[in-house]
Write an enzyme that holds these catalytic residues in place. Structure first.
Site, PDB file in Angstrom:
ATOM      1  N   ARG A   1       6.034  12.705  22.160  1.00 12.29           N
ATOM      2  CA  ARG A   1       5.471  12.128  23.337  1.00 12.29           C
ATOM      3  C   ARG A   1       4.164  12.149  23.148  1.00 12.29           C
ATOM      4  O   ARG A   1       3.292  13.270  22.870  1.00 12.29           O
ATOM      5  CB  ARG A   1       5.993  12.616  24.774  1.00 12.29           C
ATOM      6  CG  ARG A   1       7.335  12.155  25.320  1.00 12.29           C
ATOM      7  CD  ARG A   1       7.335  10.766  25.366  1.00 12.29           C
ATOM      8  NE  ARG A   1       8.885  10.328  25.780  1.00 12.29           N
ATOM      9  CZ  ARG A   1       9.838   9.812  24.765  1.00 12.29           C
ATOM     10  NH1 ARG A   1       9.674   9.857  23.774  1.00 12.29           N
ATOM     11  NH2 ARG A   1      10.924   9.557  25.826  1.00 12.29           N
TER      12      ARG A   1
ATOM     13  N   HIS B   1       4.943   2.748  19.615  1.00 11.50           N
ATOM     14  CA  HIS B   1       6.141   3.601  20.152  1.00 11.50           C
ATOM     15  C   HIS B   1       7.429   2.886  19.772  1.00 11.50           C
ATOM     16  O   HIS B   1       8.460   2.667  20.143  1.00 11.50           O
ATOM     17  CB  HIS B   1       6.314   3.804  21.763  1.00 11.50           C
ATOM     18  CG  HIS B   1       7.225   4.998  22.203  1.00 11.50           C
ATOM     19  ND1 HIS B   1       7.231   5.524  23.383  1.00 11.50           N
ATOM     20  CD2 HIS B   1       7.910   5.385  21.407  1.00 11.50           C
ATOM     21  CE1 HIS B   1       7.925   6.478  23.342  1.00 11.50           C
ATOM     22  NE2 HIS B   1       8.640   6.512  22.222  1.00 11.50           N
TER      23      HIS B   1
ATOM     24  N   GLU C   1       1.825   5.244  27.958  1.00 10.89           N
ATOM     25  CA  GLU C   1       2.904   4.294  27.249  1.00 10.89           C
ATOM     26  C   GLU C   1       2.421   3.228  27.098  1.00 10.89           C
ATOM     27  O   GLU C   1       2.888   2.080  26.236  1.00 10.89           O
ATOM     28  CB  GLU C   1       4.175   4.479  27.900  1.00 10.89           C
ATOM     29  CG  GLU C   1       5.114   5.838  28.042  1.00 10.89           C
ATOM     30  CD  GLU C   1       5.510   5.844  26.551  1.00 10.89           C
ATOM     31  OE1 GLU C   1       5.707   5.002  25.925  1.00 10.89           O
ATOM     32  OE2 GLU C   1       6.026   6.946  26.224  1.00 10.89           O
TER      33      GLU C   1
END
Length: 329
Positions: free
Chosen positions: A240, A289, A269
């Site tokens: 992450r 991602h 994100e």
């Protein structure tokens, strides 16, 4: 039964037909859109209020969001991680949190190795030299080193970390790992020697990060950790983004402590790429991602997250892939 998909503006128009096909006829569906860059998300809170089930990607459910849920029984994450929720408060509220045990191990491990190979072999520099500059220069990317014999240091030896270990051995790398929760026998099964974090930082030519994000490892990689790196390693992050301080990584790159970075995510994100200190560097590769992504993994992501939600709602607890808190309401 009402199922609400918690989505960001960039994902709210995606195809949700696989998830919808799991639920029985008569299920009501809704979409709640949360924009982290907006000060007005009142509609999001209204749209989640009457949900029995939330299917969630990366919208954070803190106290305010959980309090907005008037009758929700389960939040089903479309991920193996579960950091986007205040899990203790969800438990207090009687809301179960479930995530997917495994749907993209191979893709994510492959992406970690691909990022490493691109940086190790200078492929971005060579490709730009040929495609854009119309040059044909074999030594355009100096300082390349043979991968065979290098040390791969894996931080987090779960399913993905172990898959990376196997692939690193295929490139004739030595593998060491830091994971205080993994028994030696499991590390031995993939040929990884367990070490403490300081030894890993000192010995690694490549550091590949595969931890789950917790409150305890936010900015785990910071100036203090980077200063302990002895071999100017490449760092790869398929865990992450928040585990690496972007500001401190930029500092480490500028000061020669880290040679290069391959990042499949950033701290947010949904980052503002105009304000990221890692964008625009030849020695940093950033992907959005997407390391998990393939046709196969996307099908499993959609199907398993919906299966999880329905199994929990129907109290078929033994069929749930991973139950993150012990709530049986």
């Amino acid at each position: 039964m009402k199922v609400v998909f918690a989505e960001a503006p960039s994902t709210c128009t995606r195809d949700m037909s696989i998830e919808r096909s799991v639920f029985p006829e008569g299920t009501e569906f809704g979409i709640a859109v949360y924009d982290e860059h907006s000060e007005d998300n009142d509609k999001f809170y209204k749209d989640i209020a009457d949900a029995d089930i939330i299917i969630n990607g990366y919208i954070y459910f803190g106290r305010k969001e959980l309090d907005a849920l008037e009758k929700c029984r389960v939040i089903s994450f479309q991920s193996t991680g579960f950091n986007e929720v205040d899990i203790d408060y969800a438990t207090e509220k009687g809301i179960a949190v479930v995530s997917i045990e495994d749907y993209c191990t191979q893709e994510t491990a492959e992406n970690a190795i691909a990022l490493m190979l691109m940086l190790q072999r200078g492929l971005r520099i060579y490709d730009r030299s040929v495609q854009k500059d119309r040059e044909w220069v074999y030594d355009k990317a100096p300082g390349l080193k043979r991968i065979e014999g290098q040390v791969m240091g894996i931080v987090g030896l779960g399913r993905i970390g172990r898959s990376v270990a196997k692939k690193a051995h295929g490139l004739d790398m030595e593998v060491i790992a830091y994971d205080p929760y993994i028994p030696k026998e499991l590390a031995d099964s993939v040929g990884a020697r367990l070490v403490d974090i300081d030894e890993l930082l000192a010995e690694s030519d490549v550091i590949s990060v595969h931890m789950n994000l917790t409150d305890d490892n936010v900015h785990f990689f910071n100036k203090e950790k980077f200063a302990k790196c002895k071999k100017q390693p490449i760092i790869i992050n398929e865990g992450r983004g928040a585990m690496i301080s972007e500001e401190d990584l930029a500092w480490a790159l500028d000061n020669g402590l880290i040679k290069a970075a391959g990042l499949d995510m950033l701290e947010s994100e949904f980052p503002d790429l105009n304000d990221c200190p890692l964008v625009g560097r030849d020695n940093v590769i950033i992907t959005p991602h997407s390391g998990f992504f393939s046709d196969t993994s996307m099908y499993l992501l959609c199907k398993c997250s919906a299966d999880n939600a329905l199994h929990y709602f129907n109290r078929d607890f033994d069929k749930v892939h991973i139950l993150r808190n012990n709530v049986y309401n």
